[in-house]
Write a protein that holds these residues in place. Structure first.
Motif, mmCIF file in Angstrom:
data_model
loop_
_atom_site.group_PDB
_atom_site.id
_atom_site.type_symbol
_atom_site.label_atom_id
_atom_site.label_comp_id
_atom_site.label_asym_id
_atom_site.label_seq_id
_atom_site.Cartn_x
_atom_site.Cartn_y
_atom_site.Cartn_z
ATOM 1 N N LEU A 1 -54.418 -15.323 26.944
ATOM 2 C CA LEU A 1 -53.924 -15.416 25.498
ATOM 3 C C LEU A 1 -53.932 -17.133 25.008
ATOM 4 C CD1 LEU A 1 -52.280 -13.940 23.696
ATOM 5 C CD2 LEU A 1 -49.893 -15.022 24.458
ATOM 6 N N HIS A 2 -54.088 -18.050 25.450
ATOM 7 C CA HIS A 2 -54.134 -19.430 24.892
ATOM 8 C C HIS A 2 -56.051 -18.986 24.090
ATOM 9 C CE1 HIS A 2 -50.955 -21.365 26.513
ATOM 10 N NE2 HIS A 2 -50.432 -20.750 25.542
ATOM 11 N N ALA B 1 -55.959 -16.755 21.431
ATOM 12 C CA ALA B 1 -56.116 -17.164 19.499
ATOM 13 C C ALA B 1 -56.408 -18.028 18.916
ATOM 14 C CB ALA B 1 -54.584 -17.755 19.979
ATOM 15 N N GLU B 2 -57.044 -19.305 20.580
ATOM 16 C CA GLU B 2 -58.277 -20.230 19.681
ATOM 17 C C GLU B 2 -59.323 -19.157 19.140
ATOM 18 O OE1 GLU B 2 -60.649 -23.439 21.445
ATOM 19 O OE2 GLU B 2 -60.088 -22.781 23.340
ATOM 20 N N ALA C 1 -59.170 -16.553 17.529
ATOM 21 C CA ALA C 1 -58.772 -15.698 16.425
ATOM 22 C C ALA C 1 -58.805 -17.045 15.388
ATOM 23 C CB ALA C 1 -57.442 -15.276 16.316
ATOM 24 N N LEU C 2 -58.155 -17.860 15.953
ATOM 25 C CA LEU C 2 -57.760 -19.193 14.369
ATOM 26 C C LEU C 2 -59.312 -19.675 13.943
ATOM 27 C CD1 LEU C 2 -54.753 -21.333 16.162
ATOM 28 C CD2 LEU C 2 -54.807 -20.127 13.656
ATOM 29 N N TRP D 1 -52.661 -19.732 7.212
ATOM 30 C CA TRP D 1 -52.330 -20.101 8.854
ATOM 31 C C TRP D 1 -50.510 -19.300 8.895
ATOM 32 C CZ3 TRP D 1 -54.611 -16.607 12.364
ATOM 33 C CH2 TRP D 1 -56.124 -16.845 12.615
ATOM 34 N N LEU E 1 -47.945 -17.010 10.441
ATOM 35 C CA LEU E 1 -47.262 -17.404 11.253
ATOM 36 C C LEU E 1 -45.295 -17.178 11.390
ATOM 37 C CD1 LEU E 1 -48.676 -20.172 12.731
ATOM 38 C CD2 LEU E 1 -48.379 -18.618 14.156
ATOM 39 N N TYR F 1 -43.520 -14.040 13.334
ATOM 40 C CA TYR F 1 -42.416 -14.460 14.105
ATOM 41 C C TYR F 1 -40.691 -14.230 13.748
ATOM 42 C CZ TYR F 1 -45.589 -16.036 17.807
ATOM 43 O OH TYR F 1 -46.386 -15.789 18.371
ATOM 44 N N PRO G 1 -51.453 -25.290 25.680
ATOM 45 C CA PRO G 1 -52.571 -24.033 25.415
ATOM 46 C C PRO G 1 -53.520 -25.013 24.622
ATOM 47 C CG PRO G 1 -51.070 -24.980 22.925
ATOM 48 C CD PRO G 1 -50.776 -25.567 24.765
#
Length: 122
Positions: free
Chosen positions: A27-28, A31-32, A34-35, A48, A52, A56, A117
């Motif tokens: 997952l980390h 996400a990295e 995707a960023l 971003w 977020l 959330y 992460p």
């Protein structure tokens, strides 16, 4: 062999089964990436942060449906940028399968903190 099978096989070869099955690590890293894709496309940190807070601020979705959403929107993003999703995935898999790149990736993995992460510094 499909993209997912190739990547899972590569993960096992590069890191072994424990890391390949580590849901938090996978997952980390997702996400990295995707960023990094957002950054490459010109997305700002402010954008971003807005997203977020929006995401959330809602209840979590169902993992399978969200995976489908990721794939659909990634395909759309590739189309908007004139890229072929499968070709770009194949190119990246071929790159990371090289012995030289695999050794760099293993070294980076070995240097990272055991918890958290953030990837290790190269």
């Amino acid at each position: 062999m499909n993209i997912q099978s190739r990547v899972v096989n590569w993960l096992w070869e590069c890191f072994g089964g424990e890391a390949a099955r580590d849901k938090t690590e996978r997952l980390h890293r997702f996400a990295e990436e995707a960023l990094e894709l957002g950054q490459a496309c010109g997305m700002t940190m402010g954008e971003w942060q807005e997203l977020l807070e929006y995401v959330y601020g809602r209840a979590p979705g169902e993992i399978g449906q969200e995976v489908g959403g990721v794939m659909v929107t990634l395909a759309g993003l590739c189309g908007a940028h004139g890229l072929n999703l499968e070709r770009e995935a194949d190119r990246e898999i071929c790159r990371i399968e090289s012995d030289e790149v695999m050794e760099k990736i293993r070294a980076k993995q070995a240097s990272k903190p055991a918890v958290g992460p953030l990837p290790g510094c190269s």
